[in-house]
Design an enzyme around this catalytic site. Structure first.
Site, PDB file in Angstrom:
ATOM      1  N   ASP A 161      -1.891  -0.362   2.439  1.00 58.13           N
ATOM      2  CA  ASP A 161      -2.908   0.477   2.559  1.00 58.13           C
ATOM      3  C   ASP A 161      -4.640   0.410   2.891  1.00 58.13           C
ATOM      4  O   ASP A 161      -4.869  -0.532   2.708  1.00 58.13           O
ATOM      5  CB  ASP A 161      -2.482   1.416   1.123  1.00 58.13           C
ATOM      6  CG  ASP A 161      -2.255   2.438   1.042  1.00 58.13           C
ATOM      7  OD1 ASP A 161      -2.046   3.510   1.153  1.00 58.13           O
ATOM      8  OD2 ASP A 161      -3.840   2.770   0.452  1.00 58.13           O
ATOM      9  N   THR A 162      -4.965   1.884   2.983  1.00 58.94           N
ATOM     10  CA  THR A 162      -5.863   2.058   3.587  1.00 58.94           C
ATOM     11  C   THR A 162      -7.119   3.010   2.570  1.00 58.94           C
ATOM     12  O   THR A 162      -6.054   4.134   2.492  1.00 58.94           O
ATOM     13  CB  THR A 162      -6.672   2.175   4.660  1.00 58.94           C
ATOM     14  OG1 THR A 162      -6.013   0.785   5.027  1.00 58.94           O
ATOM     15  CG2 THR A 162      -7.880   1.653   5.484  1.00 58.94           C
TER      16      THR A 162
END
Length: 198
Positions: free
Chosen positions: A75-76
């Site tokens: 996840d970013t």
């Protein structure tokens, strides 16, 4: 019984699919539809680590009994002035994000969660890279939005696409900004699972 050395990517992102192949193991893609809501007060590091693990665990539950391999969730997020920027809701939201990022530094956090499908063993970590964006006038912001690239990107830009022309410099790992820290993944695979990369 020999261990099944396959990476199972919990993401439909084409860029993550491309990056995970750099690790040299066979890859299966099983998109995750994990809930991405977060609690108030979570730090950026906690957000990306928790969401990465949540994505991996959702995919793990879908695998057939006895499946092997390692499920990889990632996840970013983009953080500017303490504000977390996810994917823009619409073009106006994208324009607001780009205005807030232009001409100043921000941080990009990418989390990584690796879960052994056979044993449930897990490893979770993150990387952070600081990015400086060039000053941009309204015309450049609108032209960039017109490419369609910002619509599904955290912080409304993609450094691996047209957005590369907007970035002045960075301090840290490029692949963290793209969305999957390859070097960190290699370290975790070797340290915690005994899977060497190169």
């Amino acid at each position: 019984m020999t261990e099944r050395k396959t990476l199972i990517l919990a993401s439909s992102s084409p860029r993550r699919q491309e990056l995970i192949r750099l690790l040299g193991y066979p890859v299966e893609v099983v998109p995750s539809d994990a809930d991405e809501s977060v609690e108030d007060g979570w730090t950026p590091a906690k957000i990306v680590e928790e969401l990465s693990l949540r994505k991996a665990l959702v995919v793990l539950e879908r695998l057939p009994e006895g499946a092997g391999g390692i499920v990889v969730g990632s996840d970013t997020i983009v953080v500017s002035g303490g504000r977390v920027l996810g994917k823009p809701r619409d073009e106006e939201d994208a324009a607001d994000m780009l205005r807030s990022l232009q001409g100043r530094p921000h941080e990009v956090y990418s989390g990584l969660a690796l879960v052994n499908a056979a044993t449930g063993g897990r490893s979770v970590a993150h990387r952070m890279t600081r990015v400086w964006m060039k000053p941009m006038d309204e015309r450049r912001i609108r032209n960039y939005i017109a490419t369609g690239e910002p619509s599904d990107k955290a912080g409304a830009y993609a450094i691996q696409g047209y957005g590369a022309s907007l970035v002045e410099r960075m301090d840290g790992d490029y692949f963290t900004v793209v969305g999957l820290p390859v070097s960190l993944a290699a370290d975790l695979l070797e340290r915690d699972f005994g899977w060497r990369v190169l």
